[in-house]
Design a protein around this motif. Structure first.
Motif, PDB file in Angstrom:
ATOM      1  N   ASP A   1      49.687  43.033  41.722  1.00 53.47           N
ATOM      2  CA  ASP A   1      49.449  41.893  42.617  1.00 53.47           C
ATOM      3  C   ASP A   1      50.730  41.444  43.327  1.00 53.47           C
ATOM      4  O   ASP A   1      50.658  40.808  44.382  1.00 53.47           O
ATOM      5  CB  ASP A   1      48.865  40.707  41.833  1.00 53.47           C
TER       6      ASP A   1
ATOM      7  N   GLY B   1      49.174  36.157  40.972  1.00 55.62           N
ATOM      8  CA  GLY B   1      48.439  37.313  40.469  1.00 55.62           C
ATOM      9  C   GLY B   1      48.547  37.427  38.965  1.00 55.62           C
ATOM     10  O   GLY B   1      49.374  36.758  38.334  1.00 55.62           O
TER      11      GLY B   1
ATOM     12  N   THR C   1      43.021  35.288  37.985  1.00 57.15           N
ATOM     13  CA  THR C   1      44.102  34.527  38.631  1.00 57.15           C
ATOM     14  C   THR C   1      43.512  33.226  39.167  1.00 57.15           C
ATOM     15  O   THR C   1      43.954  32.143  38.787  1.00 57.15           O
ATOM     16  CB  THR C   1      44.736  35.333  39.782  1.00 57.15           C
TER      17      THR C   1
ATOM     18  N   SER D   1      41.392  40.733  46.580  1.00 57.76           N
ATOM     19  CA  SER D   1      40.850  41.140  45.282  1.00 57.76           C
ATOM     20  C   SER D   1      40.396  42.591  45.261  1.00 57.76           C
ATOM     21  O   SER D   1      39.736  43.058  46.186  1.00 57.76           O
ATOM     22  CB  SER D   1      39.651  40.242  44.942  1.00 57.76           C
TER      23      SER D   1
ATOM     24  N   LYS E   1      47.158  47.083  46.515  1.00 53.21           N
ATOM     25  CA  LYS E   1      47.008  45.819  47.238  1.00 53.21           C
ATOM     26  C   LYS E   1      48.265  45.570  48.067  1.00 53.21           C
ATOM     27  O   LYS E   1      49.163  44.852  47.652  1.00 53.21           O
ATOM     28  CB  LYS E   1      46.843  44.683  46.245  1.00 53.21           C
TER      29      LYS E   1
ATOM     30  N   THR F   1      43.576  48.127  41.719  1.00 52.63           N
ATOM     31  CA  THR F   1      44.633  47.232  41.226  1.00 52.63           C
ATOM     32  C   THR F   1      46.010  47.524  41.812  1.00 52.63           C
ATOM     33  O   THR F   1      46.838  46.621  41.905  1.00 52.63           O
ATOM     34  CB  THR F   1      44.741  47.344  39.680  1.00 52.63           C
TER      35      THR F   1
ATOM     36  N   SER G   1      46.469  35.078  47.073  1.00 53.06           N
ATOM     37  CA  SER G   1      46.130  35.090  45.646  1.00 53.06           C
ATOM     38  C   SER G   1      45.134  36.185  45.288  1.00 53.06           C
ATOM     39  O   SER G   1      44.200  36.471  46.037  1.00 53.06           O
ATOM     40  CB  SER G   1      45.516  33.733  45.248  1.00 53.06           C
ATOM     41  N   ASP G   2      45.343  36.754  44.115  1.00 52.70           N
ATOM     42  CA  ASP G   2      44.367  37.628  43.488  1.00 52.70           C
ATOM     43  C   ASP G   2      43.176  36.759  43.052  1.00 52.70           C
ATOM     44  O   ASP G   2      43.288  35.520  43.018  1.00 52.70           O
ATOM     45  CB  ASP G   2      45.073  38.258  42.273  1.00 52.70           C
TER      46      ASP G   2
ATOM     47  N   MET H   1      51.081  42.156  47.072  1.00 49.56           N
ATOM     48  CA  MET H   1      50.063  41.698  48.016  1.00 49.56           C
ATOM     49  C   MET H   1      50.616  41.161  49.329  1.00 49.56           C
ATOM     50  O   MET H   1      49.888  41.130  50.320  1.00 49.56           O
ATOM     51  CB  MET H   1      49.173  40.617  47.367  1.00 49.56           C
TER      52      MET H   1
END
Ligand SMILES: Nc1ccn([C@@H]2O[C@H](COP(=O)(O)O)[C@@H](O)[C@H]2O)c(=O)n1
Ligand code: MG
Length: 298
Positions: free
Chosen positions: A242, A237, A53, A165, A213, A210, A48-49, A245
């Protein structure tokens, strides 16, 4: 007698049938969900972001929730030229970050510029982690509604969580700690400050922004070796970047991507629906991730 598992049908899940929940390919999602359920908690990981988020995009009165960089900026001991410069940079680059009309390539260049200018102003002053912990108490309620329940279920099921993040790692850790959701199963990969002669000296490398990732910045962490046998992933995200990721995981992995859409909803909706399996519009809760976990848990 052994029961045969019941097939999950999307139309039977109220949390996926709200007006604010958009799914481009329900057939594909149904297959993915059934795989997640049959794999159970032992095969699951969360990626997860953090900013907007795990934290909300807006409070109940409509104001924006502070980002991890803004939380850091509210430490009183920081020099005023850092806080004012950082605010100026935010006012210049954040509108670019969320502008759907700017092509990705151009946007990436602006983001690299934003993070490298931020790196340049983070120099030559002392940083007190205890002060940040105290400041973070004020922000613990910025977490999405039902976040405590979300992390509690994950903890009980022993499911690892990667918080990935592009914000400031120290604030991310402080807020998670103050909200009582930071435990051994939660790993934060983010931008952390380095020091020289006791003073802040920019970010440790690689700098995460941003749109980078992905596996290129994950490669130096031990994260993938810890979770290599968990090929069912719930990814969350708020930015299109995101969605990358989990790029480093094997191609056989089954990834359900949840995108929280808030800015420029009409202009962004199609792109978000092409990128994420589930798009949640102005949803400031953990209802959908919890709904998925409850299916997997049962
Ligand atoms: N100097 C900066 C740079 C970035 N931001 C915001 O932080 C967000 C990144 O964190 P994620 O957890 O979402 O990856 C990003 O979206 C920027 O808006 C900032 O506030 N100050
Ligand atoms: Mg974010």
């Amino acid at each position: 007698m052994k029961m045969s598992p019941k097939t999950i049908r999307l139309k039977e899940l109220p949390f996926l049938n709200e007006q604010t929940c958009k799914i481009k390919n329900p057939e594909k999602l149904e297959i993915q969900l059934n795989e997640l359920v049959s794999g159970g908690p032992a095969k699951l990981q969360i990626v997860s972001d953090f900013d907007h988020t795990i934290t909300k995009q807006r409070t109940s009165n409509g104001t924006a929730c502070a980002t991890s960089f803004e939380i850091f900026s509210s430490c009183k001991s920081l020099p005023s030229n850092y806080t004012s410069e950082s605010k100026k940079l935010f006012n210049k680059y954040h509108p670019i970050e969320i502008d759907p009309s700017i092509p990705l390539k151009e946007k990436v260049n602006h983001m690299i510029e934003w993070w490298s200018k931020t790196n340049d102003i983070l120099v030559g002053f002392a940083f007190d982690g205890k002060e940040l912990d105290d400041v973070a108490i004020k922000y613990k309620d910025c977490l999405r509604d039902r976040s405590d329940e979300f992390f509690e279920i994950l903890d009980k099921l022993d499911v690892p969580v990667l918080v990935f993040s592009a914000g400031l790692g120290h604030s991310v850790e402080s807020v998670l700690k103050q909200a009582n959701v930071y435990n051994d199963r939660v790993k934060v990969i983010s931008n952390f400050l380095q020091t020289k002669d006791g003073l802040v000296n920019g970010f440790k490398h690689p700098i995460i922004h941003t749109f980078n990732k992905n596996e290129t910045v994950l490669v130096e962490s031990d994260y993938s070796s810890l979770v290599h046998d968990r090929d069912n992933i719930i990814l969350m995200g708020d930015s299109l970047g995101d969605a990358d990721m989990a790029n480093g995981v094997p191609s056989s992995s089954n990834i359900v991507k949840i995108g929280f859409l808030f800015h420029h909803v009409n202009e962004n909706l199609e792109k978000y629906m092409d990128t994420f399996d589930i798009v949640l519009i102005d949803d400031q809760t953990m209802n959908v991730p919890i709904g998925l976990l409850n299916l997997i848990k049962n």
